[in-house]
Write a protein that holds these residues in place. Structure first.
Motif, PDB file in Angstrom:
ATOM      1  N   ALA A 376       0.842  -1.188   0.000  1.00  0.00           N
ATOM      2  CA  ALA A 376       0.000   0.000   0.000  1.00  0.00           C
ATOM      3  C   ALA A 376       0.876   1.236   0.000  1.00  0.00           C
ATOM      4  N   GLU A 377       0.276   2.332  -0.463  1.00  0.00           N
ATOM      5  CA  GLU A 377       0.993   3.604  -0.409  1.00  0.00           C
ATOM      6  C   GLU A 377       1.151   4.056   1.031  1.00  0.00           C
ATOM      7  N   THR A 378       0.105   3.895   1.825  1.00  0.00           N
ATOM      8  CA  THR A 378       0.181   4.240   3.243  1.00  0.00           C
ATOM      9  C   THR A 378      -0.537   3.168   4.044  1.00  0.00           C
ATOM     10  N   LEU A 379      -0.105   3.011   5.279  1.00  0.00           N
ATOM     11  CA  LEU A 379      -0.717   2.049   6.184  1.00  0.00           C
ATOM     12  C   LEU A 379      -0.734   2.637   7.580  1.00  0.00           C
ATOM     13  N   GLU A 380      -1.872   2.482   8.272  1.00  0.00           N
ATOM     14  CA  GLU A 380      -2.021   2.914   9.655  1.00  0.00           C
ATOM     15  C   GLU A 380      -2.373   1.696  10.500  1.00  0.00           C
ATOM     16  N   LEU A 381      -1.581   1.457  11.541  1.00  0.00           N
ATOM     17  CA  LEU A 381      -1.843   0.379  12.492  1.00  0.00           C
ATOM     18  C   LEU A 381      -2.260   0.996  13.816  1.00  0.00           C
ATOM     19  N   ASP A 382      -3.386   0.547  14.337  1.00  0.00           N
ATOM     20  CA  ASP A 382      -3.929   1.080  15.590  1.00  0.00           C
ATOM     21  C   ASP A 382      -4.129  -0.080  16.541  1.00  0.00           C
ATOM     22  N   ARG A 383      -3.212  -0.209  17.508  1.00  0.00           N
ATOM     23  CA  ARG A 383      -3.315  -1.305  18.464  1.00  0.00           C
ATOM     24  C   ARG A 383      -4.442  -1.078  19.456  1.00  0.00           C
TER      25      ARG A 383
END
Length: 940
Positions: A376-383
């Motif tokens: 992906a161009e951007t990825l956000e991980l939210d634990r």
């Protein structure tokens, strides 16, 4: 070096300048932030030292040994090293020049290699031991790893360039030290020159590969992650915990081979095997630069940053200790709780368990294996939320693009969250191409909704939804489907179904539940259902229950009605509704003289349109006297039964209010014998349990009573000991009979588990049975059929059970009227095998074979064949294969099953791709296997 509190204030450097000489045997410093949040409270060798510095006071550069040197080979302790301050007019730095060289000794390396004991004098050995013991007594934390350096900061920058440590590590994880453990490295500096060059010991460490730091930096990112495990990943202990860990206020612990502190800018530079720990965060790096004012830590030359939510490795990073935020270029990352990994051109660590990445890839496959890869161009991980959000994402499997999505959300643990779920794709002869795309709405912690549009090539668009709720004392599910226009159905355009299930607990004794079902037409389930149980359903139940549980009695209040889905069923064959039903069951063992009281009481209003209907009242009290010993038991019982009706639409020549009063006497007894034996080389106890049961009920004519909900019980071994051969009070069977039975069990002597049970029994009739259901004749056989059953654990995963009813009065050689035989196998390697035969004379005669058999870790065979010998037709057949690796599995299956009672069959092709940690693409094959194969289970 060890600093507690905010490490960046560098009060330690000023204290080193103001409080005396530096010695070859270096003192231990312990510093903490003072009560005003600015000053320092420090202790040297356990003794308080006055802090005469402030944050604004000049802070000179200081270099000093940060670990004790190894003992010299002399018989006396090393002389102290005196220093003097020499300040250059044009510089704000103060340097220290050693005037006495410390004794030269060999350093002790990280591999704990020591000089032979013979090389150390006897007088020196106890002193070295004393020194270790005194140092251990001064501090509870492990001492820092340090080596002597000079003040020339430029010399530190002349160390060889560190290799790129951000490359993907080896597949096999290597060990790394525990988060709060550091080794004690005691090294002796070589003679220092007046120009302040780096010591030979430090230069030797810098010239060779980072054996210790390298393993911490490169191997540490995979430490503790079991990439070799192929099971479904499970969330860590913090999954579902939305409370972030507050590391910003935790003490800071630092260990390094060398340290330099300076005034402008206000920084401290740690180099060589640097470990920085703050709460649950750990940073291992080749070099770390700390800024006092901003609280920023800059890691250089290769590092691993380890937090509970994520691990990141790279070449350089900036990390803000006060807010737990950081930025990394050319990063490799791991999510331990999801066994996920990837690389990114740029990574940004935010607070509250969040992180962002640019030019990212994501996978749960082992390092070095990219069988499936989400880029992906951007990825956000939210634990905190437990999810990942990718923009302009492409999913590739074996290098082949499978799908693209401008926005793609996926879970990184098992918590609920709103978003698009994995679509289901399939094909069948009833629907054609079949695509379902569910969207999940996480409306609140205790209720949610799933909306599922289903596109069928032959029938059109079906809209489905499922609403679920859960509270402390209630739960429920509402499922609805609507097909506005079915192009394949001629008897109506709009079709649909509705199902409501709800349960309520008012208190510990009172509960209620509701079950409401509706189907638009008789062919709906056969056309759109996907299981044999659903397509065979001809009645839809609608029931509401209210239950109260007392200490010795239960009360049920019920309203029940059935929708007849198949209009072709004659009204006389449709079930009655109970509007309402009240039922009381009592069994009180605390009666007079150790007797037990029994009571079954019921009131029902039976309703069916255009048919006989009415009220029924049934009262059945009884009293028994249980007599029990270790070797025998005997229980006599006496009771009476009264059944009365108030009827509407009764036949002209029959009474509108028939009733019957009858009595009962029974005597139940048995003996227990046992002996020690062995069962498949297992120490066991075998029992022999003869039993007799005598029952007497007078013959009362009940032909004028209607039959609302009563039929004959299925013949079985357990039903030999019933008080009534009918399953309802519309008929109370007359009896003058004796049951003789024998049971033998084999019990494990160690666990008490039942390994084998075999039973056989038969009823001897002393009189004919005159009470019958309408259309049946009087039974005059002198004995019943012979009933037997056996169940055994054969060991090594094998089990078997069988049942048989043999009627000696049918034909010259008798007749088997009911039979069941089943053999099953299941082991810890997911191997499953079932073979069954079922017979009920004139009704059911079926064979059922099923197997799930892994040939190896990658390849599994799946099959089932369910055939009706009575109707000479196939009921259901499954054939498929499963193949995959640890991080993905693909299943392909062909399924053929009957549509209701007709001859038509539905043929479906099912395929499913499971990406571990991402989801499943395709049909829900797991649900098909759970319904069709007894004992099937998943790793979820």
């Amino acid at each position: 070096m060890r600093c507690n509190g905010n490490l960046l204030r560098l009060g330690l450097a000023s204290l080193c300048l103001l409080h005396g000489n530096l010695f070859a045997a270096e003192p231990i410093w312990d510093c903490r932030v003072g009560a005003d949040g600015k000053s320092w409270v420090c202790a040297k060798d356990g003794q308080p030292v006055e802090d005469r510095t402030t944050p604004d006071a000049p802070t000179a550069t200081v270099t000093r040994p940060l670990a004790e040197p190894a003992p010299a080979k002399a018989t006396a302790l090393p002389p102290s090293t005196t220093t003097s301050a020499e300040t250059a007019p044009s510089s704000n730095k103060t340097q220290f020049k050693k005037t006495v060289e410390p004794p030269k000794t060999e350093p002790i390396t990280d591999t704990d290699t020591k000089k032979p004991a013979s090389d150390i004098s006897p007088s020196q050995q106890p002193k070295a031991q004393d020194k270790v013991e005194k140092r251990a007594a001064r501090t509870t934390e492990p001492p820092a790893r340090t080596t002597t350096t000079e003040t020339d900061k430029e010399a530190l920058r002349t160390e060889p360039e560190m290799p790129n440590l951000a490359a993907p590590p080896h597949r096999e994880p290597s060990a790394t030290p525990e988060p709060h453990a550091t080794k004690t490295h005691s090294t002796t500096p070589a003679p220092a020159t007046e120009t302040g060059s780096v010591t030979d010991a430090h230069q030797e460490r810098a010239d060779k590969p980072l054996a210790t730091a390298g393993s911490a930096v490169t191997g540490g990112i995979d430490a503790g992650i079991d990439w070799m495990s192929c099971g479904i990943t499970q969330p860590n202990d913090r999954a579902g915990d939305n409370t972030p860990i507050d590391d910003a206020t935790a003490p800071v612990l630092v260990s390094a081979d060398a340290a330099v502190a300076e005034l402008d800018p206000e920084t401290a530079v740690f180099s060589g095997n640097v470990t920085l720990i703050q709460g649950t965060m750990r940073l291992d790096a080749a070099e770390v630069r700390l800024n006092r004012r901003t609280g920023e830590a800059e890691a250089m030359g290769g590092f691993v940053l380890n937090r509970p939510d994520i691990r990141v490795a790279g070449t350089n990073a900036r990390y803000l200790l006060s807010s737990e935020q950081g930025q990394i270029d050319q990063a490799s990352y791991r999510v331990p709780s999801a066994r996920a990994r990837g690389d990114a051109a740029h990574a940004e660590l935010l607070d509250d368990g969040q992180s962002r990445y640019r030019d990212i890839n994501y996978s749960t496959c082992r390092p070095g294996e990219d069988d499936w890869l989400l880029s992906a161009e951007t990825l956000e991980l939210d634990r905190v939320e437990g999810r990942g959000l990718a923009h302009h994402a492409t999913l590739r499997f074996m290098g082949v693009p499978l799908l693209y999505s401008p926005v793609f959300s996926f879970p990184i643990d098992d918590r609920r969250r709103s978003g698009l779920l994995v679509p289901s794709v399939g094909s069948s002869s009833n629907t054609g191409f079949d695509l379902s795309v569910p969207y999940y709405f996480n409306l609140a912690p205790n209720y949610d909704f799933t909306f599922t549009p289903r596109l069928m090539a032959k029938r059109g668009l079906l809209l489905g939804g499922e609403f679920r709720f859960l509270t402390e004392d209630s739960d429920g599910t509402v499922i609805a489907e609507l097909l506005p226009d079915d192009s394949e159905y001629d008897e109506g355009d709009q079709r649909g179904s509705l199902s409501i299930t709800a349960n309520k607990r008012f208190n510990a004794r009172t509960t209620a539940n509701v079950r409401l079902n509706y189907v638009s037409d008789r062919d709906y389930l056969s056309d759109l259902g996907n299981s044999l149980a659903a397509t065979s359903t001809v009645f839809a139940e609608r029931t509401g229950d209210l239950r109260y549980y007392g200490d010795t009695w239960d009360l049920i209040a019920r309203a029940q009605y059935y929708q007849t889905i198949d209009d072709s069923i004659a009204p006389a064959n449709r079930p009655y509704g109970r509007l309402p039903q009240l039922q009381i069951d009592l069994e009180n063992p605390d009666g007079i003289a150790s007797t037990t009281y029994h009571l079954d009481a019921e009131y029902v209003n039976f309703y069916r349109r255009d048919a006989l209907r009415g009220h029924r009242f049934d009262l059945f009290p009884a009293i028994s006297l249980p007599l029990e010993h270790d070797w025998a038991y005997l229980e006599p019982k006496i009771g009476a039964r009264y059944t009365a009706y108030r009827l509407s639409n009764q036949t002209a020549d029959l009474s509108d209010s028939p009733s019957t009063l009858n009595g009962l006497f029974s005597l139940d007894g048995g003996l227990f014998f046992d002996r020690n034996t062995r069962y498949f080389d297992i120490a066991a106890t075998q029992t022999l349990e003869p039993r007799f049961y005598y029952l007497f009920v007078p013959d009362k004519n009940q032909d004028d009573q209607p039959v609302f909900d009563t039929g004959a019980l299925n013949f079985s071994f357990d039903n030999l000991f019933r008080e009534n051969r009918f399953n309802g009070p519309d008929r109370f069977g007359d009896a003058n009979q004796l049951v003789l039975a024998l049971t033998s069990r084999v019990l494990s002597s160690t666990t008490g588990a039942e390994l084998l049970r075999a039973s056989i029994g038969q009823t001897l009739f002393f009189e004919d049975r005159g009470v019958t259901l309408p259309g049946e004749t009087v039974a005059d056989d002198s004995t019943s059929a012979l009933a037997g059953e056996v169940a055994a654990t054969l060991g090594r995963g094998w089990r078997t059970r069988a049942g048989l009813e043999w009627n000696p009065h049918e034909g010259s050689n008798g007749k088997i009227e009911q039979a069941l035989a089943q053999l099953s196998y299941r082991d810890n390697n997911q191997r499953l095998l079932n073979a069954a035969y079922r017979l009920r004379d004139g009704i059911i005669k079926q064979t059922d074979l099923a197997a799930i058999w892994p040939l190896n870790e990658q390849f599994t065979l799946i099959g089932r064949h369910n055939y009706s010998l009575e109707d000479n037709r196939l009921l259901e057949a499954l054939a498929g294969v499963e193949y995959g690796q640890c991080c993905w599995r693909i299943r392909a299956m062909v399924r053929k099953h009957t549509d209701g009672a007709g001859e038509d069959h539905n043929l479906a092709f099912l395929i499913q791709l499971e990406l571990n940690g991402l989801g499943r693409l395709g049909d829900d094959i797991d649900q098909t296997l759970r319904r069709g194969i007894y004992g099937y289970r998943t790793n979820d």
